[in-house]
Design a protein around this motif. Sequence first.
Motif, short mmCIF file in Angstrom:
data_model
loop_
_atom_site.label_atom_id
_atom_site.label_comp_id
_atom_site.label_asym_id
_atom_site.label_seq_id
_atom_site.Cartn_x
_atom_site.Cartn_y
_atom_site.Cartn_z
N MET A 1 -22.10 -22.79 5.71
CA MET A 1 -22.58 -21.42 5.88
C MET A 1 -23.73 -21.14 4.91
O MET A 1 -23.60 -21.44 3.72
CB MET A 1 -21.43 -20.43 5.63
N ASP A 2 -24.81 -20.61 5.40
CA ASP A 2 -25.95 -20.30 4.53
C ASP A 2 -25.86 -18.89 3.95
O ASP A 2 -25.95 -18.70 2.73
CB ASP A 2 -27.26 -20.46 5.30
N VAL A 3 -25.69 -17.89 4.82
CA VAL A 3 -25.73 -16.49 4.37
C VAL A 3 -24.63 -15.69 5.05
O VAL A 3 -24.48 -15.73 6.27
CB VAL A 3 -27.09 -15.83 4.71
N VAL A 4 -23.86 -14.96 4.23
CA VAL A 4 -22.92 -13.97 4.77
C VAL A 4 -23.37 -12.60 4.29
O VAL A 4 -23.79 -12.44 3.14
CB VAL A 4 -21.46 -14.27 4.34
N ALA A 5 -23.34 -11.62 5.17
CA ALA A 5 -23.74 -10.25 4.83
C ALA A 5 -22.58 -9.31 5.10
O ALA A 5 -21.76 -9.54 5.99
CB ALA A 5 -24.96 -9.82 5.64
N LEU A 6 -22.52 -8.24 4.33
CA LEU A 6 -21.53 -7.20 4.53
C LEU A 6 -22.25 -5.89 4.87
O LEU A 6 -23.23 -5.54 4.21
CB LEU A 6 -20.69 -7.02 3.27
N GLY A 7 -21.73 -5.18 5.88
CA GLY A 7 -22.31 -3.88 6.15
C GLY A 7 -22.22 -3.45 7.59
O GLY A 7 -21.42 -3.97 8.37
N GLU A 8 -23.08 -2.49 7.92
CA GLU A 8 -22.96 -1.77 9.18
C GLU A 8 -23.44 -2.58 10.38
O GLU A 8 -24.45 -3.29 10.33
CB GLU A 8 -23.74 -0.45 9.10
N LEU A 9 -22.69 -2.45 11.44
CA LEU A 9 -23.05 -2.96 12.77
C LEU A 9 -22.95 -1.76 13.68
O LEU A 9 -21.89 -1.13 13.79
CB LEU A 9 -22.09 -4.07 13.18
N LEU A 10 -24.05 -1.39 14.31
CA LEU A 10 -24.08 -0.12 15.04
C LEU A 10 -25.03 -0.19 16.23
O LEU A 10 -25.72 -1.18 16.43
CB LEU A 10 -24.47 1.03 14.10
N ILE A 11 -25.04 0.88 16.99
CA ILE A 11 -25.97 1.02 18.11
C ILE A 11 -27.10 1.95 17.70
O ILE A 11 -26.86 3.07 17.24
CB ILE A 11 -25.28 1.59 19.36
N ASP A 12 -28.33 1.47 17.80
CA ASP A 12 -29.51 2.32 17.63
C ASP A 12 -29.94 2.85 18.99
O ASP A 12 -30.24 2.07 19.90
CB ASP A 12 -30.68 1.51 17.05
N PHE A 13 -29.94 4.15 19.14
CA PHE A 13 -30.50 4.78 20.33
C PHE A 13 -31.93 5.19 20.00
O PHE A 13 -32.15 6.05 19.15
CB PHE A 13 -29.67 6.00 20.75
N THR A 14 -32.88 4.55 20.65
CA THR A 14 -34.29 4.77 20.35
C THR A 14 -34.94 5.58 21.46
O THR A 14 -34.75 5.32 22.65
CB THR A 14 -35.03 3.41 20.21
N MET A 15 -35.74 6.56 21.05
CA MET A 15 -36.39 7.45 22.01
C MET A 15 -37.39 6.70 22.87
O MET A 15 -38.25 5.97 22.38
CB MET A 15 -37.10 8.58 21.26
#
Length: 316
Positions: A1-15
């Motif tokens: 494994m090279d990189v593990v990240a912690l944080g948000e996974l979400l949906i971006d609603f873009t105009m």
Amino acid sequence: MDVVALGELLIDFTMVSADADGYPTMAAHPGGAPANFLAALAAYGAKTALLGKVGNDAFGGLLVHTLQKAGIETKGIAVSDDVFTTLAFVTLDASGDREFSFARKPGADTCISFDELDLSLIDEAKVFHFGTLSLTDEPARTATQKAVAYAKSKGKLITYDPNLRKPLWRDLETAKEQLKWGLAQADVVKISEEEVEFLFGLGVQEGAQHILKHFGVKLVFVTCGPDGCYFKNAIAEGWVPALSGIQVLDTTGAGDIFGGSAVWKVLQYSKAPDVLTEQDLTDVVSFACTAAGLSTTKPGGISSVPDLEAVLKKRG
């Protein structure tokens, strides 16, 4: 494994457009800064994993599938029946700059606890990455603090993106305190010109010097949007212009893709970040600026990561 990240996974609603009364028609895109960051690394061949949380809902399922399709390990994603997957609504001005509104009171990403984290993924990785959206609320804040401490105790390279989103903080003093805490943990920092101003009231070069001197950081990238990026470590500094001659459609995720691309390049050198030379870092930042620039020609974050061939071709 090279990189593990912690944080948000979400949906971006873009105009996409707006009606006569100003109400937007929006397109849904997978996002979240750490996910965008990892998507760039994965696109260039790195082995990556995300630690995060989504709701047991249609959007959560879509996001997990998208990460898998992008080559990002998902066994560290917790799924909750109690909270909804976080949603971000991104409206764009005429120049493609963003304004954010969040459906996150709470969102699943803020509800992850330390005991839900698969620490084996940190054990296996060379790099641990985090941002600050996981620091806005409990229990995610404590989970992040403990995860960072765990990664440091295991000798991992710590990378960090302050990623300030003012609407998500109860007050800006707390935001400032938490963003500075993050700086004090990190070896490599990707920070924007606006975040440097917010935290220290300093310009780009002075801000980078301040971060190196006072926070123990080994390498700083200060991104300046269309003006490119300034870099500095103990032995080198320089400025690389942004990619020019492109039609900017959507800047969502560009900073994250810059960060992931830069970390991928840093890993290729197999050197400590504080001994990378000016030539090394110019190469790193040129690659990252090209990748980030190309990403702005497509909508969304994860879905806008350019492939390696396209980046190398554009660099010439």
